[in-house]
Design an enzyme around this catalytic site. Structure first.
Site, PDB file in Angstrom:
ATOM      1  N   PHE A 234       3.903  11.143   4.419  1.00  0.00           N
ATOM      2  CA  PHE A 234       3.904  11.581   3.039  1.00  0.00           C
ATOM      3  C   PHE A 234       5.273  11.677   2.078  1.00  0.00           C
ATOM      4  O   PHE A 234       5.404  12.303   1.222  1.00  0.00           O
ATOM      5  CB  PHE A 234       3.514  13.277   2.854  1.00  0.00           C
ATOM      6  CG  PHE A 234       2.244  13.346   3.704  1.00  0.00           C
ATOM      7  CD1 PHE A 234       1.081  12.814   3.334  1.00  0.00           C
ATOM      8  CD2 PHE A 234       2.344  14.038   4.935  1.00  0.00           C
ATOM      9  CE1 PHE A 234      -0.176  12.972   4.147  1.00  0.00           C
ATOM     10  CE2 PHE A 234       1.188  14.300   5.628  1.00  0.00           C
ATOM     11  CZ  PHE A 234       0.130  13.633   5.184  1.00  0.00           C
ATOM     12  N   ILE A 460       1.245   5.410   8.802  1.00  0.00           N
ATOM     13  CA  ILE A 460       1.444   6.875   8.525  1.00  0.00           C
ATOM     14  C   ILE A 460       0.283   7.709   8.703  1.00  0.00           C
ATOM     15  O   ILE A 460       0.273   8.688   8.043  1.00  0.00           O
ATOM     16  CB  ILE A 460       2.362   6.826   7.293  1.00  0.00           C
ATOM     17  CG1 ILE A 460       1.633   6.512   6.195  1.00  0.00           C
ATOM     18  CG2 ILE A 460       3.450   5.958   7.616  1.00  0.00           C
ATOM     19  CD1 ILE A 460       2.451   6.834   4.869  1.00  0.00           C
ATOM     20  N   ARG A 623      -8.986  -4.595  -4.640  1.00  0.00           N
ATOM     21  CA  ARG A 623      -9.804  -4.698  -3.613  1.00  0.00           C
ATOM     22  C   ARG A 623      -9.620  -3.438  -2.497  1.00  0.00           C
ATOM     23  O   ARG A 623      -8.484  -3.322  -2.072  1.00  0.00           O
ATOM     24  CB  ARG A 623      -9.677  -6.201  -3.051  1.00  0.00           C
ATOM     25  CG  ARG A 623     -10.645  -6.223  -1.816  1.00  0.00           C
ATOM     26  CD  ARG A 623      -9.923  -7.576  -0.786  1.00  0.00           C
ATOM     27  NE  ARG A 623      -9.962  -8.922  -1.773  1.00  0.00           N
ATOM     28  CZ  ARG A 623     -11.043  -9.648  -2.175  1.00  0.00           C
ATOM     29  NH1 ARG A 623     -12.153  -9.191  -1.417  1.00  0.00           N
ATOM     30  NH2 ARG A 623     -10.874 -10.643  -2.606  1.00  0.00           N
ATOM     31  N   THR A 629     -11.576   4.343   5.287  1.00  0.00           N
ATOM     32  CA  THR A 629     -10.026   4.660   5.422  1.00  0.00           C
ATOM     33  C   THR A 629      -9.607   4.929   3.886  1.00  0.00           C
ATOM     34  O   THR A 629      -8.866   5.775   3.588  1.00  0.00           O
ATOM     35  CB  THR A 629      -9.271   3.932   6.086  1.00  0.00           C
ATOM     36  OG1 THR A 629      -9.222   2.558   5.708  1.00  0.00           O
ATOM     37  CG2 THR A 629      -9.531   3.813   7.544  1.00  0.00           C
ATOM     38  N   GLN A 633      -8.166   8.344   2.219  1.00  0.00           N
ATOM     39  CA  GLN A 633      -6.858   8.686   1.407  1.00  0.00           C
ATOM     40  C   GLN A 633      -7.077   9.246   0.282  1.00  0.00           C
ATOM     41  O   GLN A 633      -5.931  10.240  -0.220  1.00  0.00           O
ATOM     42  CB  GLN A 633      -6.101   7.046   1.106  1.00  0.00           C
ATOM     43  CG  GLN A 633      -5.731   6.795   2.674  1.00  0.00           C
ATOM     44  CD  GLN A 633      -4.587   5.569   2.251  1.00  0.00           C
ATOM     45  OE1 GLN A 633      -3.444   6.026   1.969  1.00  0.00           O
ATOM     46  NE2 GLN A 633      -4.811   4.433   2.631  1.00  0.00           N
ATOM     47  N   GLY A 699      -2.544   5.197  -1.344  1.00  0.00           N
ATOM     48  CA  GLY A 699      -2.015   6.250  -0.700  1.00  0.00           C
ATOM     49  C   GLY A 699      -1.788   7.482  -1.499  1.00  0.00           C
ATOM     50  O   GLY A 699      -1.382   8.735  -1.009  1.00  0.00           O
ATOM     51  N   GLU A 700      -1.176   7.094  -2.931  1.00  0.00           N
ATOM     52  CA  GLU A 700      -0.713   8.272  -3.511  1.00  0.00           C
ATOM     53  C   GLU A 700      -1.586   8.691  -4.819  1.00  0.00           C
ATOM     54  O   GLU A 700      -1.375   9.795  -5.485  1.00  0.00           O
ATOM     55  CB  GLU A 700       0.723   7.942  -3.947  1.00  0.00           C
ATOM     56  CG  GLU A 700       1.817   7.840  -2.584  1.00  0.00           C
ATOM     57  CD  GLU A 700       3.103   7.122  -2.931  1.00  0.00           C
ATOM     58  OE1 GLU A 700       3.931   8.068  -3.478  1.00  0.00           O
ATOM     59  OE2 GLU A 700       3.275   6.165  -2.704  1.00  0.00           O
TER      60      GLU A 700
END
Ligand code: MOS
Length: 733
Positions: A234, A460, A623, A629, A633, A699-700
């Site tokens: 993170f 991560i 894409r 997964t 996220q 991820g963010e």
């Protein structure tokens, strides 16, 4: 592209994770392993007068107590762009610059003995006045603020604002927050002569190698950093922190491997955190809601010795179409440890301010909040004045609003109820830049018809093992099950730090390219063999699927990898690739992922308690390599948005600069009961410009806009505008 990419495959490492079979950094066994425990300062500012380690040293099993008086000297690193360069110069002088600064390191033969001895180290301080007041501190503009690109002037923002018929102008604040991944920071350091091996919980094995080599003044080739698994990063594991240096320092001095693991309270010390922000957002618009001026200035804090900027204003430059704009950042120095990147650094805090202000503007103009955003939709990047490589935000708004039932929202605040509870609907926009750095990979195809791909990168917790295996499988033309993928070691091909949501974009490009090189090398070997049906053929003449090359002209003619490589003297052929973005890529296209977040809250008007009842969000991120997964996220980001909106705050005692809630009982994060069934909708998007596979980072973006959506829903439910996070009950009653 048919194949593994895009499929919602289970995590390759999922079973080993849930059964406890795999090893995290702290679990790497070494014979003769010593255990280190840090002693942390109890004041935020001053000098160490005396350290008495004699009682600790008398304890059985204690090997050494390191302090500034006897610790080996290290060079440190003082590069101007190195945000946390000085914090790692640890035990080098008697100054105390922040609460919980490491002031001694106790090493013993067991963890229990080291822990006990650490409690016996007596430190006497001469405390000096600490800068602990964010409000009173003198703000300055750091020289390197440009490198976070959070400063811009466009047109005449003040004049246009003053003349605008509809205006809002308010201050929003977000608190200090601390990352708390389940796995704490941990390092096992072992020297073999002049060579150091570090098992370190890090988001960047190569970055850690570089920083540690600098600190000890040794060549990169003498440091190996290994990190196959991370229990969450993170951002806090995106830099090198004092404990890693301390573990290596102690291991060198004691000539034995040393393990240093932080306990939970120490996670609130020297390993980064999200700084406070105080943001003014002034929006001026025409009566139809069209923005004419945006002014967004942010003050955040850094430490007294390093510079870190939380770039809260960065998204304001590109999110809406506005002709006049000013964004700027200032910093205040405080006696705190150096803050760092925390999931969507800048965008998460900045979007709370900007997207709350947009909601306020919607009410001021009498326009639906979603409609207001559509009226200010940026068709091209208004700051860079270049086209977006792709932008599917309109589609995100549409599908999320429809799924959420936004049209059922009554415009009037405090007008929707469910039993005794007030009901509120709120929404906000999400965005995150698409980053990519140079990355390398190696793919080896073997005579047994399997492939082994390698890249030094990290997982991560996002699914790197799985998605890069999917990419390698499609790149060589083998089934997913026939491909292995390894990562997390500086002995493997070089990759960037897993930060800025760039790993999928960077490493997938390299793995795919290396896989294709390996494939073509195998084909070239067969093509040189007159007995092969592939004799004289090139990649243009063939397809490869399920491990078999087939002639396009006659698919019945072909050969498998296994058949070809059985004839190869070594029995395997490899391919390597380096993959980097074109130097001018971001000058031609503005690259961002987008999303729309919708939240429903229930507020108890008597108690002021807020519950998120639903959150439905749609994201377009190019894409998607693995829909399963990816969804995880997005949900993780949305969950964190709930925490940011309602729970998370690090509290400091202003009298003495101590953090008061350095534990998971008092530092609140969302638990299951706080998190309803979240829905993350994937909006499919093709982007021909961002990178070879069209991947944007995910991820963010899931946290961006989420806190504003919830705060906007709270206003809609209650008529109370909370501009200061977190929204706790005392602010509503
Ligand atoms: Mo992320 S906060 O850039 O590790």
């Amino acid at each position: 592209m048919a194949g593994a990419i895009g499929r919602p495959l289970d995590r390759a490492d999922g079973r080993a994770k849930v059964t406890g079979a795999l090893r995290y950094s702290a679990e790497v066994p070494y014979p003769n392993l010593a255990h280190a425990v840090m002693v942390l300062s109890t004041i935020p500012s001053g000098r160490i007068h005396t350290i008495d380690a004699s009682a600790a040293l008398r304890q059985p099993g204690v090997l050494q107590v390191f302090t500034h008086e006897n610790a080996p000297r290290v060079t440190g690193s003082k590069g101007p762009k190195d945000d946390n360069a000085r914090i790692i110069a640890v035990l080098q002088d008697d100054h105390v610059r922040y609460d919980r600064q490491p002031v001694a390191l106790v090493v013993a033969d067991t963890l229990e003995r080291a822990t006990d001895a650490a409690s016996l180290v007596r430190v006497r301080y001469g405390a000096t006045d600490a800068f602990t007041r964010f409000e009173h501190a003198d703000a300055f503009t750091p020289a390197n603020v440009q490198h976070v690109a959070a400063v811009e002037d466009r047109g005449d923002p003040r004049g246009a604002f003053a003349a605008a018929p509809v205006r809002v102008d308010n201050v929003y604040t977000t608190p200090a927050e601390h990352h708390n991944p389940m796995e704490p920071h941990a390092t096992v350091a072992a020297w073999d002569g002049d060579n150091l091996t570090l098992h370190d919980a890090t988001q960047g094995v190569f970055a850690t190698r570089k920083r540690v080599a600098e600190v000890f003044g040794i060549p990169l080739s003498h440091v190996r950093v290994i990190c196959p698994f991370i229990g969450g990063g993170f951002g806090c594991k995106g830099s090198t922190w004092p404990h890693t240096v301390l573990a290596a320092m102690a291991a060198k001095a004691l000539h034995r491997p040393v393990k240093l693991v932080l306990d939970r309270p120490q996670m609130f010390g020297s390993v980064g955190w999200r700084p406070r922000t105080e943001q003014r957002v002034a929006l001026g618009a025409a009566r139809d809601g069209k923005l004419v001026s945006t002014i967004h200035t942010a003050k955040t804090n850094t430490s007294v010795f390093d510079i870190f900027v939380e770039p809260s204003t960065v998204l304001t430059k590109m999110l809406y179409d506005v002709p006049n704009l000013r964004v700027a950042q200032t910093l205040v120095r405080m006696n705190v440890s150096t803050p760092t990147y925390m999931r969507a650094p800048g965008e998460s805090s900045g979007s709370f301010a900007l997207e709350s202000a947009m909601d306020e503007l919607a009410y001021a103009a009498g326009i639906d909040p979603l409609e207001l955003r559509l009226r200010n939709y940026a068709e091209t990047d208004p700051g860079e004045k270049i086209p977006f490589s792709s932008k599917s935000l309109r589609e995100c708004y549409r599908v999320a609003a429809e799924r959420f039932g936004w049209s059922r929202r009554a415009a009037q605040p405090r007008s929707m109820r469910a039993g005794d509870e007030l009901v509120g609907y709120g929404m906000a926009t999400a965005t995150y830049p698409t980053n990519r750095s140079m990355a390398s990979a190696l793919v080896r195809i073997s005579a047994d018809g399997s492939a082994h791909a390698l890249a030094g990168t990290q997982d991560i917790g996002t699914g790197s093992y799985t998605v890069f295996r999917q990419v390698a499988a499609d790149g060589v033309g083998l089934p997913f099950e026939r491909v292995h993928f390894d990562l997390g070691d500086t002995n493997m091909p070089m990759t960037p730090v897993s930060g800025g949501s760039q790993t999928a974009a960077s490493v997938s490009s390299a793995v795919f390219a290396a896989a294709q090189v390996a494939r073509d090398n195998v084909l070239a070997f067969a093509a040189a063999d007159a007995s092969s049906p592939l004799y004289g053929k090139t990649s243009d003449d063939v397809t490869v699927q399920d491990g078999r090359f087939a002639l396009k002209s006659d698919p019945s003619r072909g050969e498998t990898y296994a058949a070809i490589l059985t004839r190869h003297p070594v029995g395997e052929i490899e391919g390597r690739a380096d993959s980097a973005p074109a130097a001018d890529a971001k000058k031609l296209h503005s690259m961002h992922a987008f999303g729309a977040q919708f939240a429903e809250v229930r507020v108890d008007p008597q108690l002021g308690t807020v519950r998120v009842a639903r959150m439905i969000s749609a994201f377009a991120s190019g894409r998607i390599l693995n829909r399963k997964t990816a969804r995880s996220q997005y949900l993780g980001g949305m969950t964190w948005a709930i925490g940011m909106a309602l729970h998370e705050v690090t509290r400091m005692d202003l009298r003495n600069g101590r953090i008061m809630n350095a534990n998971l009982a008092d530092y609140l994060v969302p638990v299951h009961a706080d998190v309803p069934a979240l829905e993350a909708i994937v909006v499919d998007e093709e982007d021909p410009y961002v990178n070879p596979l069209g991947v944007k980072g995910i991820g963010e973006i899931g946290i961006v806009g989420g806190a504003a959506a919830i705060a906007n829903a709270v206003f809609h439910a209650t008529g109370k505008r909370i501009r200061d996070l977190p929204i706790q009950p005392d602010k509503l009653v």
